[in-house]
Design an enzyme around this catalytic site. Structure first.
Site, PDB file in Angstrom:
ATOM      1  N   GLY A 159       0.850  -1.262  -0.021  1.00  0.00           N
ATOM      2  CA  GLY A 159      -0.058  -0.096   0.156  1.00  0.00           C
ATOM      3  C   GLY A 159       0.891   1.254  -0.010  1.00  0.00           C
ATOM      4  CB  ALA A 160       0.140   5.014   0.152  1.00  0.00           C
ATOM      5  CE  LYS A 215      -0.872   4.929  11.394  1.00  0.00           C
ATOM      6  NZ  LYS A 215       0.143   4.521  10.611  1.00  0.00           N
ATOM      7  CE  LYS A 275      -3.268   7.415  12.322  1.00  0.00           C
ATOM      8  NZ  LYS A 275      -1.943   7.814  11.949  1.00  0.00           N
ATOM      9  NE  ARG A 311      -4.896   4.767   2.995  1.00  0.00           N
ATOM     10  CZ  ARG A 311      -4.453   3.718   2.444  1.00  0.00           C
ATOM     11  NH1 ARG A 311      -4.852   2.885   2.275  1.00  0.00           N
ATOM     12  NH2 ARG A 311      -2.938   4.059   2.445  1.00  0.00           N
ATOM     13  CG  ASN A 312      -9.116   6.477   7.335  1.00  0.00           C
ATOM     14  OD1 ASN A 312     -10.199   5.187   7.285  1.00  0.00           O
ATOM     15  ND2 ASN A 312      -7.942   6.043   7.482  1.00  0.00           N
TER      16      ASN A 312
END
Length: 426
Positions: free
Chosen positions: A44-45, A190, A279, A341-342
């Site tokens: 992923g990123a 996370k 978060k 992104r969230n």
């Protein structure tokens, strides 16, 4: 040194890079002719950027270290993404020249014309992460066979979403049965799982890894901080914390430190992992509020005050001696609510451009980890055995009843209630 936090400071240029590498090699017991093998699991990123940072810093010491990254094979790049990727390549002269030198440019021309299909592992070798194609990375050594990637790795970096961590590391454990030495694992994941039996409790990614592999917890660390992957690779100043046992967190903090990426170390592993999951939960709500109020600073500040209150309440409920929501922990929360992104996902939901029915894996963004975290935290905090005294009413209530934002997000994302009516209650 302040409390359990150690500020390692920055370094000037490349001074001491080889010395830090040699120091870590000695700690891991590597002989002169034995490569230090580091592998990232998941592309992923953040996982890709982390591998690229290590490759940029240490990759030229080919006789001392090998840095690779594993991702699943077979993921094709669609035509519209290939067209956008072609535009990115041609807008960056350094990237264009690099691809021409590597005789790799023609395939991007063919993909732009629709005459060829590109694959995610293929473009990653050229330095393009499918979830972050607008930020070209350095070329990476990509492995698509998981056994080949991990069987003799000294340091494994978990760049998988928390929802995939357990499954992949259970497979990895099959390849480690014959191992003599124990690897060191750094988790970037996370998110949490909720375990309700026999007693309600959270399971963090480092705990998932230990349970799946049998690797002792002292060899598993968590790294997180107030940062955005693309900005870190573009050398914007950032910092992070690596949390875990004293044996490994200090030398790894020193090894990972770069002039623009300062790594501190901390002993409070659980609090940082819990906050890392929380978060992302509240970032989705922050994105919704920003979109529905036309980026009102007042509305966003009110939301920030309420969501941090809930986060502190939850953290104190779930961890024995939690660190205060201050300094890096507060900054990590702030940057995730501000940009990530969230938060982007929350904005797209509020604007009607995305729907919860579309799932948690979004094209061009990857896994929206806050969605599963909403479900896990709410289910855990709804357990009667965790009941707390209501601050205004003389009765015991489940902790979730005292977390109105979490409760609303659960109704939107998990129960799929009407977005506009529900979000206005936040």
């Amino acid at each position: 040194m302040v409390g359990s936090v150690h500020v390692n400071g920055s370094v000037n240029g490349g001074n001491g890079t080889e010395e830090r590498l040699d120091e870590l090699r000695r700690l891991l017991g590597k002989s002169d002719d034995d490569l230090l093998k580091i592998v990232g699991i998941g592309a992923g990123a953040w996982g890709s950027v982390f591998a690229a940072l290590l490759q940029d810093a240490y990759g030229h010491f080919r006789e001392k270290v090998q840095i690779r990254i594993w991702r699943r094979p077979g993921r094709s790049v669609d035509r519209s993404t290939a067209e956008h990727l072609f535009e990115v390549i041609n807008s960056r002269e350094d990237v264009l020249r690099r691809l021409i030198r590597r005789c790799a440019y023609l395939k991007y021309v063919e993909a732009r014309l629709g005459d060829r299909t590109l694959y995610a592992d293929e473009i990653l070798r050229d330095g393009f992460c499918l979830n972050m194609i607008e930020t070209p990375l350095c070329p990476l050594k990509v492995v698509t066979n998981l056994q080949e990637a991990v069987w003799d790795a000294d340091i494994v970096v978990n760049g998988l979403p928390s929802t995939e961590t357990r499954e992949v590391f259970e497979e990895i454990s099959k390849y480690w049965k014959e191992r003599i030495s124990v690897p060191v694992i750094i988790s970037l994941a996370k998110g949490i799982e909720a375990s309700l039996d026999p007693i309600p409790r959270i399971i963090t990614p480092t705990q998932m890894i230990s349970s799946a592999t049998g690797v002792p917890t002292e060899n598993i660390l968590y790294l997180g901080g107030p940062n955005i992957a693309s900005e870190i690779y573009n050398k914007e100043y950032a910092n992070a914390r690596i949390c875990g046992s004293n044996k490994w967190r200090k030398p790894l903090a020193k090894f990972l430190r770069q002039p623009h990426f300062i790594v501190w170390d901390n002993s409070d592993l659980v609090t940082h992992e819990v906050m890392g999951g929380l978060k992302n939960v509240y970032a989705i709500g922050a994105g919704m509020v920003a979109a529905l109020t036309n980026e009102s600073a007042t509305s966003k500040s009110v939301y920030f005050a309420h969501c941090t209150s809930e986060m502190i309440f939850i953290t104190h409920l779930l961890t024995e001696q939690p660190e205060k929501l201050a300094g890096p922990l507060l900054a990590d929360t702030y940057v995730t609510l501000l940009k990530g992104r969230n938060a982007w996902y929350g904005q797209m939901l509020a604007k009607g451009e995305l729907s919860p029915d579309m799932g948690d894996s979004i094209k061009g963004k990857g896994m929206i980890q806050g969605i599963s975290a909403v479900g896990a935290f709410f289910e855990l905090l709804s357990q009667p055995s965790l009941s707390v005294q209501h601050p205004e009413e003389n009765k015991q209530v489940a902790p979730a009843e005292l977390c109105p934002i979490l409760k609303r997000l659960y109704r939107i994302l998990i129960k799929r209630f009407v977005l506009w009516i529900t979000i206005m209650a936040i």
